[in-house]
Design an enzyme around this catalytic site. Structure first.
Site, PDB file in Angstrom:
ATOM      1  N   HIS A 318       0.811  -1.287  -0.024  1.00  0.00           N
ATOM      2  CA  HIS A 318      -0.166  -0.022   0.003  1.00  0.00           C
ATOM      3  C   HIS A 318       0.960   1.170   0.058  1.00  0.00           C
ATOM      4  CE1 HIS A 318      -2.935   2.893   1.454  1.00  0.00           C
ATOM      5  NE2 HIS A 318      -3.639   2.291   0.723  1.00  0.00           N
ATOM      6  N   ASP A 377      -7.733  -4.794  -0.481  1.00  0.00           N
ATOM      7  CA  ASP A 377      -8.195  -5.632  -1.653  1.00  0.00           C
ATOM      8  C   ASP A 377      -8.164  -7.253  -1.600  1.00  0.00           C
ATOM      9  OD1 ASP A 377      -9.065  -3.301  -3.065  1.00  0.00           O
ATOM     10  OD2 ASP A 377      -7.006  -2.762  -3.636  1.00  0.00           O
TER      11      ASP A 377
END
Length: 453
Positions: A318, A377
């Site tokens: 991320h 996700d």
């Protein structure tokens, strides 16, 4: 021709360093360039030490100062839906009382039905293969149904925002049904939204052929919406909302721009990439419990030899979070519960194994250690799969949830921004003398390419 266009638009990467360009609005150490202030959401994934180095920490996410973990735990403990409350919190800046929440939910419930004939004229007669495309077009079309669309007063923008939040479950469901019927030859199922149902319940009811769902399924989807509702002002779509709103444009144009930003595979579309990667893994690994075989597949992915050959293990890493993504931590627990209730524990264990192994396998392939945590996700893709939600609905559900945050950011920009956002781009093009048309040499792609090497 495509090669020609790539050549004339190529910029030497060394020039970015020469002119200290903050590519992607990021500093050289990977931190984001500070371009604004916000009261809405806060994302914490690292600290900066005295030497200006990033120090990894466990991730935290705050909505109006409240930690997301506390909000989600309260909804689970009290066995109630939380998305409507989070929407209220993001827009109005405070947690509602019971009466305030009931009034807010009642107001939204009156906005569940789309304007007369909208579904037929704007969605069913012009379906799209992309649900996100249809959502953007539908939002723009709603401008025509608004008697006061260009008024950017806070009162009017608030009214427009809540209208859109109410409309969105029907927009999403009808866009999916139209696409399934027209392009996939499936039976068309159109159900009116029910005002007494929550956002999550209405979504499941309108999406499914039989219209049925369990309380666990609805509560799980509700938590997904809560976790996707906001992520600070610096993420691509929220920044897009600030950027477009700063021009003074209307709410429908701003929100459709946010949808366009979220549609990209580097942003909201990443959840679909996880689903596709897991599908490809299962197609190439006979036994997903065979860790050696899974490792071999993941190594091929990192070497750009498998899946989409991007070299990325989707669902890992991320831009802000380092040691952990708080949304992924919460969704992981949700995914485990769903997997146990649907006899898909092996799928959950596969995601967990990918989370545990990616950092080490990355170092094995690239020779460098990179701190990577599971992002939202990885487990949201699994949750949607276990909820039997069609894959092409994953990103639209993200948009539906994020609409609450977008509305809050638009109101914030109109309230306190007061300045057109206009960053600078330096031109590095050569200066040229004008050549009259009669004296220009015939164009030769081959000669052009040779000149630009």
């Amino acid at each position: 021709m495509s090669q020609q266009l790539e050549t004339i638009n190529y910029i030497d990467s060394s020039l970015y360093k020469k002119y200290d360009v903050k590519r992607g609005l990021r500093n050289s150490n990977g931190t984001g360039v500070l371009v604004g202030l916000t009261n809405i959401g806060a994302v914490e994934g690292y600290k900066i030490d005295e030497n200006k180095n990033k120090v990894p920490i466990k991730g935290k996410l705050y909505y109006r100062g409240y930690e997301i973990q506390d909000l989600v735990k309260s909804y689970i403990a009290e066995d109630r839906f939380g998305f409507e409350e989070v929407t209220y919190l993001l827009i109005f800046g405070e947690l509602p009382t019971k009466s305030q929440l009931n009034s807010f939910k009642e107001y939204i419930s009156k906005k569940r039905e789309l304007p007369p004939d909208f579904a037929r004229d704007m969605i069913l007669t012009t379906p799209s293969r992309s649900i996100m495309n249809k959502l953007a077009r539908s939002v723009l079309a709603l401008y025509c149904y608004d008697e006061n669309p260009d008024d950017t007063s806070i009162t009017n923008v608030l009214r427009q925002s809540i209208d859109l939040i109410g409309y969105f479950p029907a927009l999403l469901a009808y866009a999916y049904q139209a696409k399934s019927s027209y392009f996939d030859n499936k039976t068309l199922h159109i159900r009116n939204p029910l005002p007494e149902l929550s956002t999550a319940e209405n979504i499941l009811r309108m999406l499914r052929p039989h219209g049925k769902y369990t309380d666990l399924e609805a509560k799980c989807l509700d938590i997904c919406l809560v976790l996707h509702a906001e992520h600070g002002g610096g993420n691509n779509s929220a920044f897009t909302i600030h950027l477009v709103s700063s021009s003074g444009t209307d709410t429908y144009s701003a929100i459709s721009a946010g949808i366009g930003a979220l549609k990209g595979p580097k942003h909201g579309g990443a959840n679909i990439q996880v689903i596709k990667m897991i599908k490809d893994l299962k197609a190439n690994v006979k036994d997903i419990n065979d860790h050696k075989a899974v490792d071999e597949y993941l190594i091929k992915v990192l070497k750009k030899q498998a899946n989409d050959k991007s070299g990325l293990i989707y669902g890992m890493g991320h831009a802000v979070y380092t040691l952990s993504d708080p949304r992924a931590v919460l969704l992981k627990g949700l995914a485990k519960k769903l997997a146990e209730n649907t006899d898909h524990v092996d799928d959950y264990l596969l995601c967990e194994y990918i989370e545990e192994r990616t950092e080490e396998l990355y170092e094995q392939v690239h020779g460098t250690r990179k701190t990577m945590c599971a992002n939202v996700d990885l487990y949201s893709g699994l949750v949607y799969t276990l909820l039997n939600i069609p894959h092409d609905i994953a990103t639209p559900l993200f948009a539906l949830a994020r609409l609450s945050g977008w509305a809050a950011h638009r109101i914030e920009e109109l309230s306190s921004g007061n300045k057109l956002i206009r960053p600078a781009y330096m031109s590095v093009a050569e200066k040229k003398e004008f050549v009259p048309l009669s004296k220009r040499e015939p164009f030769s792609l081959k000669d052009f390419l040779n000149r630009t090497k």
